[in-house]
Design a protein around this motif. Structure first.
Motif, PDB file in Angstrom:
ATOM      1  N   PRO A 192       2.046 -25.473 -42.256  1.00  0.00           N
ATOM      2  CA  PRO A 192       1.190 -24.928 -40.906  1.00  0.00           C
ATOM      3  C   PRO A 192       0.928 -23.970 -40.316  1.00  0.00           C
ATOM      4  O   PRO A 192      -0.352 -23.577 -40.627  1.00  0.00           O
ATOM      5  N   GLU A 193       2.032 -22.757 -41.539  1.00  0.00           N
ATOM      6  CA  GLU A 193       2.291 -21.202 -41.500  1.00  0.00           C
ATOM      7  C   GLU A 193       0.607 -20.934 -42.583  1.00  0.00           C
ATOM      8  O   GLU A 193       0.192 -20.667 -42.851  1.00  0.00           O
ATOM      9  N   LEU A 194       1.306 -22.235 -43.919  1.00  0.00           N
ATOM     10  CA  LEU A 194      -0.015 -22.129 -45.160  1.00  0.00           C
ATOM     11  C   LEU A 194      -1.430 -22.551 -44.337  1.00  0.00           C
ATOM     12  O   LEU A 194      -2.420 -21.409 -44.432  1.00  0.00           O
ATOM     13  N   ASN A 200      -9.310 -18.852 -43.845  1.00  0.00           N
ATOM     14  CA  ASN A 200     -10.737 -18.035 -44.166  1.00  0.00           C
ATOM     15  C   ASN A 200     -10.639 -17.059 -45.828  1.00  0.00           C
ATOM     16  O   ASN A 200     -11.686 -17.173 -46.472  1.00  0.00           O
ATOM     17  N   LEU A 201      -9.644 -18.188 -46.502  1.00  0.00           N
ATOM     18  CA  LEU A 201      -9.800 -17.937 -47.811  1.00  0.00           C
ATOM     19  C   LEU A 201     -11.074 -18.741 -48.585  1.00  0.00           C
ATOM     20  O   LEU A 201     -11.532 -19.846 -48.053  1.00  0.00           O
ATOM     21  N   ARG A 206      -7.440 -22.144 -50.826  1.00  0.00           N
ATOM     22  CA  ARG A 206      -7.397 -22.586 -50.576  1.00  0.00           C
ATOM     23  C   ARG A 206      -6.444 -24.206 -50.338  1.00  0.00           C
ATOM     24  O   ARG A 206      -5.019 -24.569 -50.340  1.00  0.00           O
ATOM     25  N   ASP A 207      -7.037 -24.767 -50.988  1.00  0.00           N
ATOM     26  CA  ASP A 207      -7.160 -25.954 -51.686  1.00  0.00           C
ATOM     27  C   ASP A 207      -5.757 -25.531 -52.659  1.00  0.00           C
ATOM     28  O   ASP A 207      -4.707 -27.178 -52.413  1.00  0.00           O
ATOM     29  N   ALA A 208      -5.483 -24.793 -53.477  1.00  0.00           N
ATOM     30  CA  ALA A 208      -4.880 -24.484 -54.929  1.00  0.00           C
ATOM     31  C   ALA A 208      -3.566 -24.273 -53.591  1.00  0.00           C
ATOM     32  O   ALA A 208      -2.237 -24.594 -54.028  1.00  0.00           O
ATOM     33  N   LYS A 227      -3.599 -30.786 -63.591  1.00  0.00           N
ATOM     34  CA  LYS A 227      -5.398 -31.172 -63.420  1.00  0.00           C
ATOM     35  C   LYS A 227      -6.088 -30.298 -61.677  1.00  0.00           C
ATOM     36  O   LYS A 227      -6.601 -30.472 -61.989  1.00  0.00           O
ATOM     37  N   LYS A 228      -4.979 -30.264 -61.300  1.00  0.00           N
ATOM     38  CA  LYS A 228      -5.656 -29.876 -59.963  1.00  0.00           C
ATOM     39  C   LYS A 228      -5.558 -28.185 -59.610  1.00  0.00           C
ATOM     40  O   LYS A 228      -6.244 -27.847 -58.108  1.00  0.00           O
ATOM     41  N   LEU A 229      -5.069 -27.513 -60.090  1.00  0.00           N
ATOM     42  CA  LEU A 229      -5.053 -26.396 -59.565  1.00  0.00           C
ATOM     43  C   LEU A 229      -5.810 -25.544 -60.598  1.00  0.00           C
ATOM     44  O   LEU A 229      -6.880 -26.287 -61.748  1.00  0.00           O
ATOM     45  N   PRO A 230      -6.502 -24.485 -59.966  1.00  0.00           N
ATOM     46  CA  PRO A 230      -8.455 -23.763 -60.857  1.00  0.00           C
ATOM     47  C   PRO A 230      -7.606 -23.580 -62.450  1.00  0.00           C
ATOM     48  O   PRO A 230      -5.888 -23.349 -62.036  1.00  0.00           O
ATOM     49  N   LYS A 231      -8.300 -22.919 -62.631  1.00  0.00           N
ATOM     50  CA  LYS A 231      -8.398 -22.961 -64.193  1.00  0.00           C
ATOM     51  C   LYS A 231      -8.369 -21.687 -64.604  1.00  0.00           C
ATOM     52  O   LYS A 231      -9.878 -20.332 -65.009  1.00  0.00           O
TER      53      LYS A 231
END
Length: 320
Positions: A192-194, A200-201, A206-208, A227-231
Motif C-alpha cells: 500500500p505504501e509503495l 505519480n511515477l 510504477r509497475d516495476a 520478462k516483466k521488468l524493464p529492459k
C-alpha cells in the motif's frame, strides 16, 4: 550488584567458549587452505575512517568515545569488514586479487535482533580485486564449506541484488528523498505504501516497483523478472549475475528482488545464510555477505570487493 553486566552483554562460560574456539580453528584452517590471509584490525578506530563508505546504519550501531591523546572521536567497531577494506586499500596496497580473512569481537549499541548479544564474534573472508561473477561464486562456496565444516544442517542461501532497484530508480531519475522512501517501503514489503509513493511515477516505473515484492522464490523468478521488468542495462546485468549464482550454488537458494539490505553500502549481490535450529527449531540466520565495490573507492582506491561474515556465537549455539 557491582558484578552485573550491561544489558545484552554476557560472559562466555567454559562449555560455550570451547565450542566457539573449536569452530574458530576449523573455519580459519579452511580459509587458510583456500589461500585467505589472516588480518587483525584494531578494536578502536577514528570514526573518520571507520564509517567511510558504510552508510548511516553502521554509525547508529557504533559506540563512540573521545581519544584522550588527540581529542578526536573514535568508534568501537560494529563491523570488521570496513576495516579489512581499509587494510587492503592502504596498508597492503597490492595489485591483483587479494584474499583476506579475520575473526574478532564487535560491539553494537543495540541488539541486531530480539534477544541477540550486543557483542557478536565475527569470522569472515573477503576477496578484493576481482569484479567477475566468479568471485561471488567463490565466496558463496567458501561460506557453504565453512558451515559444513561447522557441522551445520539444512544450509540454504537467500540471495538478492541491490542493482535491480537501483537501475529502476536511476532510469526514473528519482530524487534522493523519493528513492529513500521507496527503498524503505520495499524493505518492509509495504505494498500500500509503495502504491502511494509511486502514484505519480511513469507507468513502467510504477509497475516495476509494485512487481518487486512478488519476485521471491526459486531460480524460476529470475525468468519472470526478465520478462516483466524493464529492459535496463544494469537490471539485466544483475539478473545475469543471479542466474550464474543460481547455477553454481552448492546448497538450496532462494531469490528476493526486493531485498535491499545494505543498499547504501553494498553495490551488487547480497546474501544471507540460514541453518536448521537445534531439535527442529526454526531456521537461524548465521551469516551475511555481498559485494561492496564502492567502499574501496571511498578509501581513495577503487577495488572490487566481495565477502561474508559469520556470527560465531550463533553458530556455536546451534552446534551444542
Amino acid at each position: 550488584m557491582k558484578w552485573i553486566l550491561p544489558e545484552y552483554v554476557e560472559d562466555i562460560l567454559p562449555a560455550e567458549a570451547r565450542r566457539i574456539e573449536g569452530l574458530r580453528r576449523k573455519i580459519l584452517d579452511l580459509f587458510f587452505t583456500k589461500k585467505y590471509e589472516l588480518v587483525m584490525p584494531p578494536l578502536l578506530e577514528f570514526t573518520d575512517s571507520l564509517f567511510t563508505g558504510t552508510g548511516h546504519d553502521l554509525e547508529l550501531r557504533t559506540f563512540k568515545v573521545v581519544d584522550q591523546y588527540s581529542g578526536k572521536t573514535m568508534g568501537v567497531r560494529a563491523d570488521i569488514t570496513p576495516q579489512v577494506a581499509r587494510i587492503d586499500a592502504h596498508l597492503l596496497n597490492r595489485k591483483g586479487v587479494t584474499r583476506l580473512c579475520y575473526c574478532g569481537s564487535v560491539l553494537h549499541t543495540r541488539p541486531a535482533s530480539p534477544g541477540a548479544t550486543r557483542e557478536p564474534i565475527q569470522i569472515g573472508a573477503e576477496m578484493y580485486g576481482n569484479a567477475a561473477v566468479a568471485a561471488d561464486v567463490e565466496v558463496q562456496a567458501l561460506l557453504c564449506d565453512a558451515l559444513a565444516a561447522a557441522g551445520m544442517r539444512g544450509v540454504r542461501l537467500g540471495i538478492g541484488h541491490v542493482a535491480v532497484f537501483r537501475a529502476i530508480a536511476q532510469a526514473a531519475k528519482l530524487d534522493g528523498e523519493r528513492e529513500r522512501d521507496l527503498f524503505e517501503a520495499l524493505q518492509k514489503k509495504d505494498v500500500p505504501e509503495l502504491k502511494k509513493l509511486s502514484k505519480n511515477l511513469p507507468a513502467k516505473t510504477r509497475d516495476a516497483l509494485l512487481l518487486l515484492p512478488e519476485l521471491y522464490g526459486g531460480a524460476e523468478i529470475l525468468d519472470v523478472a526478465a520478462k516483466k521488468l524493464p529492459k535496463l542495462e544494469g537490471l539485466e546485468a544483475a539478473l545475469a549475475t543471479l542466474r550464474a549464482l543460481a547455477k553454481a550454488c552448492p546448497v538450496p537458494a532462494s531469490f528476493d528482488l526486493a531485498e535491499l539490505r545494505g543498499y547504501h553500502y553494498h553495490s551488487g549481490v547480497v546474501f544471507d545464510a540460514y541453518v536448521d535450529g537445534r531439535n527442529g527449531a526454526a531456521s537461524l540466520l548465521v551469516a551475511r555477505g555481498g559485494r561492496y565495490d564502492d567502499v574501496g573507492k571511498a578509501f581513495g582506491r577503487a577495488r572490487p570487493a566481495t565477502g561474508f561474515s559469520i556470527d560465531l556465537r550463533v553458530l556455536a549455539g546451534v552446534a551444542k
